[in-house]
Design a protein around this motif. Structure first.
Motif, PDB file in Angstrom:
ATOM      1  N   UNK A 190       0.824  -1.216   0.000  1.00 41.80           N
ATOM      2  CA  UNK A 190       0.000   0.000   0.000  1.00 41.80           C
ATOM      3  C   UNK A 190       0.854   1.260   0.000  1.00 41.80           C
ATOM      4  N   UNK A 214      -9.647 -11.257   3.750  1.00 41.35           N
ATOM      5  CA  UNK A 214      -8.691 -10.270   3.260  1.00 41.35           C
ATOM      6  C   UNK A 214      -8.202  -9.428   4.425  1.00 41.35           C
ATOM      7  N   UNK A 215      -6.991  -8.853   4.318  1.00 47.66           N
ATOM      8  CA  UNK A 215      -6.513  -7.999   5.401  1.00 47.66           C
ATOM      9  C   UNK A 215      -5.090  -7.515   5.195  1.00 47.66           C
ATOM     10  N   UNK A 216      -4.682  -6.587   6.079  1.00 45.55           N
ATOM     11  CA  UNK A 216      -3.336  -6.023   6.015  1.00 45.55           C
ATOM     12  C   UNK A 216      -2.366  -6.911   6.780  1.00 45.55           C
ATOM     13  N   UNK A 276      -1.423  -5.428   1.637  1.00 41.94           N
ATOM     14  CA  UNK A 276      -2.837  -5.784   1.724  1.00 41.94           C
ATOM     15  C   UNK A 276      -3.064  -7.046   0.908  1.00 41.94           C
ATOM     16  N   UNK A 296     -10.543   0.152  -2.379  1.00 41.57           N
ATOM     17  CA  UNK A 296     -10.672  -1.074  -1.593  1.00 41.57           C
ATOM     18  C   UNK A 296     -10.537  -0.761  -0.107  1.00 41.57           C
ATOM     19  N   UNK A 297     -11.458  -1.250   0.703  1.00 42.85           N
ATOM     20  CA  UNK A 297     -11.328  -1.118   2.164  1.00 42.85           C
ATOM     21  C   UNK A 297     -10.213  -2.062   2.611  1.00 42.85           C
ATOM     22  N   UNK A 298      -9.116  -1.521   3.166  1.00 41.75           N
ATOM     23  CA  UNK A 298      -7.999  -2.380   3.568  1.00 41.75           C
ATOM     24  C   UNK A 298      -7.921  -2.568   5.082  1.00 41.75           C
ATOM     25  N   UNK A 306     -13.565  -5.398   5.383  1.00 44.05           N
ATOM     26  CA  UNK A 306     -12.288  -5.334   4.673  1.00 44.05           C
ATOM     27  C   UNK A 306     -12.406  -6.126   3.369  1.00 44.05           C
ATOM     28  N   UNK A 335      -3.671   6.323  -0.263  1.00 44.89           N
ATOM     29  CA  UNK A 335      -4.297   5.660   0.884  1.00 44.89           C
ATOM     30  C   UNK A 335      -5.104   6.708   1.651  1.00 44.89           C
ATOM     31  N   UNK A 395      -9.695   2.553   6.468  1.00 46.95           N
ATOM     32  CA  UNK A 395      -8.582   2.906   5.601  1.00 46.95           C
ATOM     33  C   UNK A 395      -8.909   2.360   4.216  1.00 46.95           C
ATOM     34  N   UNK A 430      -7.668   2.032   0.134  1.00 45.43           N
ATOM     35  CA  UNK A 430      -6.624   2.124  -0.891  1.00 45.43           C
ATOM     36  C   UNK A 430      -7.307   2.427  -2.219  1.00 45.43           C
TER      37      UNK A 430
END
Lengths: 220, 102
Positions: A25, A53-55, A60, B21-23, B33, B73, B95, B97
């Motif tokens: 990101x 999904x996730x960081x 990401x 995209x929701x990260x 997310x 971001x 957050x 992206x």
């Protein structure tokens, strides 16, 4: 995102291939990773398994798993009870039973219903790692060929209805057919978690609980 | 609505396209997310990254990226100036992206 990457993601999704898009990101750099390339136990592999999904630090991970699918052999009472729960959990349901009297649209609305022998139609369905499988007829000449194909596939769950005695006889037949202990360990039978279920509806709960456990936590 | 397929279709028609995209989310957030929004150069969009609270701001940022390329971001919460303006009524933080499709 490059247009080529976008096209590759969509092609994978159309082909029911689980992929992840990993995005830095900060730099914006992106790569496409197939599920089979994710190392067992890694954050990426867990993300695939939990469909989450996730960081991870600055990366990401966007998981693109194919929709869940449930293939049931046997247009029987247990199947009728399992279907609404499975659908509520997001599964596309396919019911296969060569016995025309069982496999009727009136008894099974809202699902893909195939009045065929499993060995004739299963190869065309593409049993994959986002598919659960249940053999529910009690009839070896219908269930066994289907189990053979399920065991040779990547399905995440294989449940087989039947008493301990039925399971024992099935086990002997599968061993004779050349399947080994590792393969047989994939079969959950008698089907369902032991919650003392009484009747079809409660059995359906125990079966769905067992399949959900296999999906989210893997087989023991 | 298939967001990624829509993005590809719009791109194939020669439109400028960006994806949001929701990260990450904290607290109560309306969209999980991984939720996505696709925007074209004229501001048409499909999908959602919130309950409609921050879409306007995301779309305007996305249009800037369509014009100049790249990524950014964005963060929305209740405590900052931007959030006061576009507001996340639920009290969560997200957050997002945003990236141009090139």
């Amino acid at each position: 995102m490059k247009a080529e990457l976008l096209a590759a993601i969509n092609e994978a999704r159309r082909g029911r291939k689980p992929v992840a898009v990993v995005t830095d990101i900060k730099s914006g750099a992106q790569r496409l990773v197939a599920r089979e390339a994710a190392e067992a136990g890694s954050a990426l592999e867990k993300a695939f398994r939990f469909d989450k999904s996730g960081l991870e630090g600055d990366e990401f991970i966007a998981i693109h798993n194919p929709p869940l699918r449930l293939v049931m052999i046997g247009a029987v009472l247990i199947a009728q009870s399992v279907i609404p729960i499975a659908q509520a959990c997001g599964y596309d349901v396919t019911v296969i039973d060569p016995r025309g009297a069982f496999a009727t649209g009136a008894r099974f609305p809202g699902v893909t219903l195939l009045a065929d022998w499993p060995q004739d139609v299963l190869p065309g369905l593409g049993l994959d790692a986002r598919t659960g499988f249940m053999a529910l007829t009690h009839d070896p000449k219908i269930d066994d060929p289907a189990l053979h194909l399920a065991l040779k596939s990547q399905v995440f769950y294989i449940g087989a209805l039947g008493s301990k005695k039925t399971q024992g006889a099935r086990r002997e037949r599968l061993l004779a057919a050349g399947f080994d202990e590792v393969a047989l360990a994939r079969i959950c039978g008698p089907i369902g978690l032991n919650i003392g279920a009484m009747g079809a509806a409660e059995i359906a709960i125990s079966v769905m609980a067992e399949m959900t456990k296999a999906l989210r936590l893997g087989l023991p | 609505m298939d967001i990624l397929q829509t993005a590809q279709d719009w791109k194939a028609k020669g439109k400028g396209v960006a994806l949001a995209t929701v990260v990450e989310t904290w607290g109560s957030a309306p969209q999980p997310v991984g939720s996505q929004l696709v925007v074209d150069g004229d501001g048409h969009f499909e999908g959602a990254v919130s309950g409609g609270c921050v879409e306007g701001e995301v779309i305007s940022q996305a249009q800037e990226l369509i014009a100049k390329g790249g990524h950014t971001l964005l963060e929305f919460g209740v405590a900052d100036e931007t959030a006061w303006r576009v507001g996340l009524a639920c009290g969560g933080r997200i957050k997002i992206f945003v990236e141009a499709v090139s």
